[in-house]
Design a protein around this motif. Structure first.
Motif, PDB file in Angstrom:
ATOM      1  N   LEU A  81      41.200   2.654 -26.164  1.00 30.97           N
ATOM      2  CA  LEU A  81      41.019   2.771 -27.615  1.00 30.97           C
ATOM      3  C   LEU A  81      42.329   2.677 -28.384  1.00 30.97           C
ATOM      4  CD1 LEU A  81      38.292   5.545 -27.867  1.00 30.97           C
ATOM      5  CD2 LEU A  81      38.015   3.083 -28.210  1.00 30.97           C
ATOM      6  N   ASN A  82      43.326   3.457 -28.009  1.00 31.14           N
ATOM      7  CA  ASN A  82      44.591   3.484 -28.746  1.00 31.14           C
ATOM      8  C   ASN A  82      45.452   2.245 -28.524  1.00 31.14           C
ATOM      9  OD1 ASN A  82      44.116   6.043 -29.845  1.00 31.14           O
ATOM     10  ND2 ASN A  82      45.109   7.076 -28.147  1.00 31.14           N
ATOM     11  N   ASP A  83      45.390   1.674 -27.342  1.00 34.54           N
ATOM     12  CA  ASP A  83      46.319   0.601 -26.985  1.00 34.54           C
ATOM     13  C   ASP A  83      45.757  -0.806 -27.135  1.00 34.54           C
ATOM     14  OD1 ASP A  83      48.174   2.575 -26.297  1.00 34.54           O
ATOM     15  OD2 ASP A  83      47.395   2.696 -24.254  1.00 34.54           O
ATOM     16  N   VAL A  84      44.445  -0.957 -27.134  1.00 33.79           N
ATOM     17  CA  VAL A  84      43.847  -2.291 -27.201  1.00 33.79           C
ATOM     18  C   VAL A  84      42.931  -2.422 -28.415  1.00 33.79           C
ATOM     19  CG1 VAL A  84      42.384  -3.968 -26.011  1.00 33.79           C
ATOM     20  CG2 VAL A  84      43.987  -2.574 -24.689  1.00 33.79           C
ATOM     21  N   ILE A  85      41.936  -1.573 -28.497  1.00 33.83           N
ATOM     22  CA  ILE A  85      40.897  -1.746 -29.518  1.00 33.83           C
ATOM     23  C   ILE A  85      41.401  -1.436 -30.923  1.00 33.83           C
ATOM     24  CG2 ILE A  85      38.630  -0.959 -30.283  1.00 33.83           C
ATOM     25  CD1 ILE A  85      37.968  -0.648 -27.257  1.00 33.83           C
ATOM     26  N   HIS A  86      41.977  -0.272 -31.132  1.00 33.12           N
ATOM     27  CA  HIS A  86      42.408   0.086 -32.485  1.00 33.12           C
ATOM     28  C   HIS A  86      43.548  -0.799 -33.008  1.00 33.12           C
ATOM     29  CE1 HIS A  86      40.278   4.237 -32.279  1.00 33.12           C
ATOM     30  NE2 HIS A  86      39.449   3.248 -32.526  1.00 33.12           N
TER      31      HIS A  86
END
Length: 188
Positions: A97-102
């Motif tokens: 979530l923090n490193d790719v999606i967001h």
């Protein structure tokens, strides 16, 4: 809040009850509607819509928020499979979530303010998540975790150890995943 979130709620409501159900929800929530996926809208409007949905479904607002999060995640998995296909478990997906999606969300929508998560991996089947967001929609985060579990064919037990809604600095979710059926349980 980005309009895509409102669009996901509209899709869910219309899927369950048709366009008239969405119009009725807008009227009950006393909001105008007409949300563009790339537009920015007050979080209070989403809260009003979910509150109206809770009344329509005769459930608590917390349950309506979790239910919406669950359905929204499943819709996002259909719309954006590239974020999901590299993963085989809910835990592995959540860790992106923090490193790719967001970061991808921020590339598409420079003013987007997605929640931030801190993770502690506790074995292969357990993850401790710390959720921080000015919107304080931890129930939606719970529902989205449950939706991810459904998508990956797992079940999840979520225990919310701390919550901003009861005065904590952040929400802490202890998530235990199991490879069983596609039922996801959310507990408080």
């Amino acid at each position: 809040m980005k309009g895509i979130i409102f669009n996901l709620l509209e899709e869910r409501v219309e899927h369950e009850g048709g366009p008239a159900a969405w119009d009725g929800l807008l009227e009950s929530a006393e909001v105008d509607g007409g949300y563009s996926a790339i537009g920015d809208y007050p979080t209070t409007e989403l809260v009003s819509l979910v509150g109206a949905r809770a009344r329509a479904l005769d459930c608590t607002e917390a349950d309506a928020v979790r239910d919406f999060g669950h359905g929204a995640l499943l819709s996002l998995a259909e719309k954006f499979p590239a974020f999901f296909t590299p993963h085989t478990t809910t835990r592995d997906f959540l860790l992106t979530l923090n490193d790719v999606i967001h970061p991808q969300v921020r590339k598409l929508h420079a003013c987007a303010r997605p929640p931030e998560f801190d993770f502690t991996v506790i074995g292969d089947d357990r993850l401790r998540m710390v959720y921080r967001s000015e919107r304080q929609l931890c129930g939606m985060a719970e529902g989205m975790v449950a939706g991810a579990a459904t998508h990956f064919g797992q079940s999840v037990e979520i225990v919310q150890e701390e919550c901003v809604l009861t005065g904590a600095d952040a929400c802490v979710l202890d998530c235990t995943f199991r490879d069983r059926d596609d039922r996801a349980e959310v507990g408080r």
